[in-house]
Design an enzyme around this catalytic site. Structure first.
Site, short mmCIF file in Angstrom:
data_model
loop_
_atom_site.label_atom_id
_atom_site.label_comp_id
_atom_site.label_asym_id
_atom_site.label_seq_id
_atom_site.Cartn_x
_atom_site.Cartn_y
_atom_site.Cartn_z
N ARG A 40 54.54 35.21 39.73
CA ARG A 40 53.75 34.90 40.93
C ARG A 40 54.75 34.55 42.01
NH1 ARG A 40 48.41 31.26 41.72
NH2 ARG A 40 47.64 33.14 40.72
N HIS A 90 46.48 40.81 44.19
CA HIS A 90 46.18 39.96 43.03
C HIS A 90 45.49 40.84 41.99
CE1 HIS A 90 45.84 36.52 40.67
NE2 HIS A 90 44.98 35.79 41.34
N GLN A 113 43.59 39.53 38.66
CA GLN A 113 42.31 38.87 38.97
C GLN A 113 41.23 39.91 39.27
OE1 GLN A 113 41.45 35.23 39.59
NE2 GLN A 113 39.50 36.25 39.34
N ASP A 135 36.66 34.37 49.01
CA ASP A 135 37.93 33.76 48.63
C ASP A 135 38.27 32.71 49.68
OD1 ASP A 135 40.44 33.29 47.50
OD2 ASP A 135 41.36 35.10 48.32
N CYS A 176 37.33 33.68 42.86
CA CYS A 176 38.49 33.62 41.94
C CYS A 176 39.02 32.20 41.78
CB CYS A 176 39.58 34.55 42.42
SG CYS A 176 40.32 34.07 44.00
N ARG A 178 39.67 36.18 32.51
CA ARG A 178 41.07 36.49 32.82
C ARG A 178 41.86 36.65 31.51
NH1 ARG A 178 43.21 34.44 37.67
NH2 ARG A 178 45.05 35.67 37.11
N1 NVA Z 1 43.92 34.54 48.33
C1 NVA Z 1 44.23 33.41 47.51
C2 NVA Z 1 43.95 33.72 46.08
C3 NVA Z 1 44.17 32.55 45.15
C4 NVA Z 1 43.99 32.91 43.71
C5 NVA Z 1 45.65 32.99 47.71
O1 NVA Z 1 46.54 33.85 47.81
O2 NVA Z 1 45.90 31.79 47.80
N1 CP Z 2 42.47 32.73 40.59
C1 CP Z 2 43.74 32.35 40.38
O1 CP Z 2 44.66 33.16 40.39
O2 CP Z 2 43.89 31.04 40.13
P1 CP Z 2 45.27 30.25 40.05
O3 CP Z 2 45.85 30.26 41.45
O4 CP Z 2 44.91 28.89 39.59
O5 CP Z 2 46.19 30.97 39.09
#
Ligand code: NVA
Ligand code: CP
Length: 310
Positions: A108, A135, A138, A228, A268, A294
């Site tokens: 990540r 992502h 997800q 989101d 998510c 997931r």
């Molecule tokens: N769009 C959000 C998704 C979190 C899982 C982010 O990037 O923070």
């Molecule tokens: N939805 C998701 O990716 O959650 P986290 O940021 O907690 O991994």
């Protein structure tokens, strides 16, 4: 070797195979405990390395469980404890080193360039556990959840996305909707439309993906409503200003009334104030099932990367 970086790069037949495999594996695990391996232990002896340069709860735990249930193990690296993190080692060297110890690497990151650089020097599969542009794990899991609940192919359903249309979730969802030929209505403020490249791909979809600036129009007759956080992890924006531009794009009970009676709501997580408590915890919401899935889908993603998908 197969990486899993962006939905658009994975052949549709492989995405379908992943979803099918996840369905079968999930069914077969009904009587097993969380840490019991699947009967065929397909990844026995394999280790997944994972690293989070941004916060994560779900992705972290679900990948840990995924590889464990396949018979393997995982090690989570803390970026600030690596030579890479302290600036003493290049991504190229770190990537080559991780390839000598591990069998797959889930990352990540706050930069798509870093993801590409890791991939360039890696001899093991790289999985994108969220980047500024995508992502993918997800979104594929969300497709699985929708089909599981609706008991229908995703291509027969009407999806609606309300909120930021220029973030990682939306990018991956649009890519998935193109791959699976899904009808998707997007409701977003004019200044938060999908990026130019995606708008041009959308135009080739013969009207299957539509953009609205009024949520009530977009959500009409939808089977699935998704949203989101307005402020994503990588957002370097004036937060107050951005939140203000979304004041007419909140998912509330009134919004859900425009959708089909049996519509489901997905998010998510983590959440902000883009959805009311009433909807998030209400009868349409399937967010906990969504989060749990997931694990199941990521198992099949791992098998795809390891070349072991049936
Ligand atoms: N769009 C959000 C998704 C979190 C899982 C982010 O990037 O923070
Ligand atoms: N939805 C998701 O990716 O959650 P986290 O940021 O907690 O991994």
């Amino acid at each position: 070797m197969k990486h899993f970086l962006h939905i658009k790069d994975i052949p549709t037949k492989d995405l379908k195979k992943i979803i099918y495999d996840a369905k079968i594996r999930k069914q077969k695990r009904k009587k097993l405990n969380t840490l019991d391996p699947d009967k065929d232990v397909p990844l026995k002896g394999q280790i997944l390395l994972q690293m989070f340069q941004k916060a994560s709860s779900r992705t972290r735990v679900s990948f840990y469980l995924a590889i464990k249930q396949l018979g393997g193990g995982s090690l989570t690296l803390r970026p600030e404890e690596l030579h890479l993190g302290t600036g003493g080692e290049s991504i190229a060297d770190t990537s080559k080193i991780l390839s000598t110890y591990g069998n797959a690497f889930m990352l990540r990151t706050d930069s798509d360039k870093k993801l590409d650089e890791f991939k360039k020097h890696s001899n093991i599969p790289i999985i994108n556990g969220l980047s500024p542009s995508s992502h993918p794990t997800q979104v594929l899991s969300d497709i699985f959840t929708i089909e599981e609940i609706k008991k229908k192919s995703i291509s027969k359903l009407k999806l609606c996305w309300i909120g930021d249309a220029n973030n990682n979730m939306m990018n991956s969802l649009i890519e998935a909707c193109i791959k699976f030929s899904v009808s998707l209505n997007i409701a977003c403020p004019k200044s938060y439309q999908p990026n130019k490249a995606l708008i041009s791909s959308i135009k080739k979809q013969k009207g299957k993906i539509k953009i609205f600036h009024k949520k009530e129009l977009a959500v009409k007759n939808s089977d699935v409503v998704m949203t989101d956080k307005i402020i994503s992890l990588n957002d370097k924006v004036n937060k107050r200003k951005k939140i203000k531009s979304f004041k007419n794009f909140k998912v509330d009970t009134k919004t859900m009334r425009f959708a089909k009676k049996d519509a489901i709501f997905l998010h998510c997580l983590p959440r902000g104030n883009e959805v009311t408590e009433e909807v998030f915890l209400g009868r349409h919401s399937k967010v906990w099932q969504q989060a749990l899935n997931r694990v199941h889908v990521q198992k099949s993603i791992l098998l795809y990367c390891f070349g072991k998908l049936r």
